[in-house]
Write an enzyme that holds these catalytic residues in place. Sequence first.
Site, PDB file in Angstrom:
ATOM      1  N   GLY A 268       0.801  -1.216   0.000  1.00  0.00           N
ATOM      2  CA  GLY A 268       0.000   0.000   0.000  1.00  0.00           C
ATOM      3  C   GLY A 268       0.833   1.265   0.000  1.00  0.00           C
ATOM      4  CG  HIS A 269       0.319   6.012   1.325  1.00  0.00           C
ATOM      5  ND1 HIS A 269       0.346   6.718   0.142  1.00  0.00           N
ATOM      6  CD2 HIS A 269       0.649   6.901   2.311  1.00  0.00           C
ATOM      7  CE1 HIS A 269       0.672   7.984   0.387  1.00  0.00           C
ATOM      8  NE2 HIS A 269       0.878   8.115   1.692  1.00  0.00           N
ATOM      9  CG  PHE A 270       3.239   4.546   5.276  1.00  0.00           C
ATOM     10  CD1 PHE A 270       4.264   5.375   5.711  1.00  0.00           C
ATOM     11  CD2 PHE A 270       1.937   5.007   5.369  1.00  0.00           C
ATOM     12  CE1 PHE A 270       4.004   6.638   6.234  1.00  0.00           C
ATOM     13  CE2 PHE A 270       1.660   6.263   5.889  1.00  0.00           C
ATOM     14  CZ  PHE A 270       2.697   7.081   6.317  1.00  0.00           C
TER      15      PHE A 270
END
Length: 311
Positions: A268-270
């Site tokens: 995902g994002h991180f």
Amino acid sequence: MNIPQVTHRRVDVDGVQVFYRETGPKDAPTLLLLHGFPSASHQYRRLMDALGDRYHLIAPDYPGFGHSDAPLPSTLGGPFTYTFERLADVMEGFCRALGLGRFVAYLFDFGAPVGFRLAARHPEWIEGLVIQNGNAYTTGLSPMAQAMTALRPGVKGAEDSVLNILTLEVTRSQYLTGAANPEHIAPEGWTLDQHFLDLPGRAQIQIDLALNYHSNVALYPQWQAWLRAHRPPALILWGRHDPFFLEAGARAYLDDVPGAELHLLDTGHFALEECLPVIAPLIADFVERIHARGHASQQGTSHPALATAMP
């Protein structure tokens, strides 16, 4: 592995004490690590351990984030206006204060609008770009991101919309949403992020920045033009399940920087939280190729293309 010593310092930039982490030999290639929301320089601790034996890494906290000063916002009668332009001003002063004349910039999340402003002001500083879920294209904005970027000061309900995302539940979800193996992601990241978000006065800082995010979208065409004009070496690392910044935003870079290298990651994002073992070697290889090409140019010899697009 020879884990390097990380130092923790502060430097005055126009009256703001900016906290930063630094590691690695100062005569080695430099990487400036620009953090995202709602985090700070601590998000790069493991990357600094992984690469600090070979490279010079510097990770600052923006004003109002982490351990840097958090001057009272102008919206509350204070002296500091929290906009992305102002964050870039301070980061520009930070680079000058530390004598950073040439570096590879790691742009993640908020680090993209800060970093692209620096690049536009000082193209001579940019040796290369590592872009990790740092958006610069409207095609990369998910419906959730579009709703947030549409917020403006004075719009009814806008501040409440921002306050709703400053909770532990939402902070945790930014780390875990889209992760292939959530059990690989340590809770310390979102716990420390939330600690700083909950400090007195920090909520208004995040409100001010969120309501200013539209200024970044307005600059997308200028940043894209900068990429086309300068064609910097670029390594694009993207968690393809990011709920905010879509895979289309990663692929869009290839239109403006055809020599860029793209790696889509099953997270995902991180992305660093789950994919550090993949990301760290890719960055090391990227930096080595930049410097090998520079050495070859100085010697007057040819060198293979720096990077090619990956499917």
